[in-house]
Design an enzyme around this catalytic site. Structure first.
Site, short mmCIF file in Angstrom:
data_model
loop_
_atom_site.label_atom_id
_atom_site.label_comp_id
_atom_site.label_asym_id
_atom_site.label_seq_id
_atom_site.Cartn_x
_atom_site.Cartn_y
_atom_site.Cartn_z
N GLU A 85 0.17 -0.65 -4.67
CA GLU A 85 -0.94 0.29 -4.85
C GLU A 85 -0.37 1.68 -4.77
OE1 GLU A 85 -4.07 3.09 -3.28
OE2 GLU A 85 -2.13 2.51 -2.43
N HIS A 95 0.83 -1.21 0.00
CA HIS A 95 0.00 0.00 0.00
C HIS A 95 0.86 1.27 0.00
CE1 HIS A 95 -2.76 2.89 2.25
NE2 HIS A 95 -3.47 2.57 1.18
N ARG A 96 0.84 2.00 -1.10
CA ARG A 96 1.68 3.19 -1.30
C ARG A 96 3.17 2.83 -1.20
NH1 ARG A 96 -1.77 7.24 2.76
NH2 ARG A 96 -3.81 6.41 2.18
N ASP A 102 0.51 -1.74 4.57
CA ASP A 102 1.69 -0.87 4.63
C ASP A 102 2.96 -1.67 4.91
OD1 ASP A 102 -0.02 1.32 4.33
OD2 ASP A 102 -0.22 1.61 6.50
N GLU A 127 -4.78 4.05 -8.19
CA GLU A 127 -6.01 4.70 -7.73
C GLU A 127 -6.09 6.11 -8.27
OE1 GLU A 127 -8.33 6.30 -3.75
OE2 GLU A 127 -6.83 4.71 -3.51
N HIS A 138 -0.93 10.75 -2.36
CA HIS A 138 -2.26 10.39 -1.89
C HIS A 138 -3.18 11.59 -1.70
CE1 HIS A 138 -5.39 9.53 1.15
NE2 HIS A 138 -5.47 8.38 0.50
#
Length: 240
Positions: free
Chosen positions: A33, A6-7, A228, A108, A48
């Site tokens: 992501e 995630h990120r 994460d 995203e 983000h």
């Protein structure tokens, strides 16, 4: 169960930076992501928030800066002095990191606050330029963006993001249309998500950093999670 960083590996590196994604590119996980916004001069950048306040030493909206202006800010030292001077990456720079890997790329579109007219076509074009059309998933909380992607590039996998609970996820997503459902961790345990799974839906859950929750989701039949700390979660699940 598939695991997405995630990120990037954002538990140990500043989120959505080259450093975070380089770390992810070396891990044996399913994918990554990332979040995409549009600059004042029409460049796709990976960040983000709508503003740069939280993750840089600057302030203001991404949309009000050119890429060159955004490059003058530090996007690493907020996390740790070790990452001082880390810059804001473009989508192309992140895609380039993964050319030689098998990771899937979840992009995203952050169009749920500002619409960023034309961002969908720009992302599709960038993905095609790196020959990653078959490896990407395009998601958004703005389901109009998912509709646009479906119209322009029906062959690309699309996912509808949800922060809320629906009674009939599959019925709704079939009308967008979307190929997958991305839901928050609390939502994943609701009956309507179980029903969607029974009906054959692809369900991915964000953001799962707790090992026990990850194990419970695996038992439920959830296909993938965003975390994460992908290395920690993957190791823990392998031991179950």
């Amino acid at each position: 169960m598939d695991i997405f960083a995630h990120r990037g590996v954002s538990a140990h590196y500043p989120e959505n930076t080259i450093a975070a994604f380089k770390a992810a590119s070396k891990l044996p996980v399913t994918g990554i992501e990332l979040d995409v916004h549009l600059t004042a001069d029409g460049e796709l950048v990976v960040i983000h928030d709508e503003t740069i306040d939280r993750t840089s030493n600057g302030s203001g909206y991404v949309k009000d800066y050119t890429l060159q202006e955004l490059r003058t800010f530090d996007f690493g030292s907020w996390f740790s002095t070790e990452f001082e001077g880390e810059g804001l990456p473009t989508l192309g720079e992140i895609l380039e990191l993964f050319i030689g890997t098998n990771h899937r790329i979840n992009i995203e579109l952050k169009t749920d606050v500002f619409p960023y007219d034309g961002i969908e076509a720009l992302v599709i074009k960038e993905v095609a330029a790196y020959q990653m059309t078959e490896r990407v998933i395009i998601s958004s909380f703005n389901h109009e963006s998912i509709q646009i992607v479906s119209q322009i590039a029906p062959y690309i996998e699309k996912a509808a993001l949800f922060a809320e609970i629906l009674v009939d996820f599959n019925g709704y997503t079939s009308r967008i249309p979307a190929n997958a459902i991305h839901v928050s961790l609390p939502t994943a345990f609701r009956k309507s998500v179980g029903k969607a799974l029974q009906e054959g839906a692809i369900v991915r859950v964000y953001t799962v950093n707790n090992i026990e929750y990850a194990y419970q989701l695996q038992q439920l039949g959830i296909q993938a999670i965003f975390t994460d700390d992908p290395e920690k979660i993957k190791s823990a699940l392998a031991m179950e």
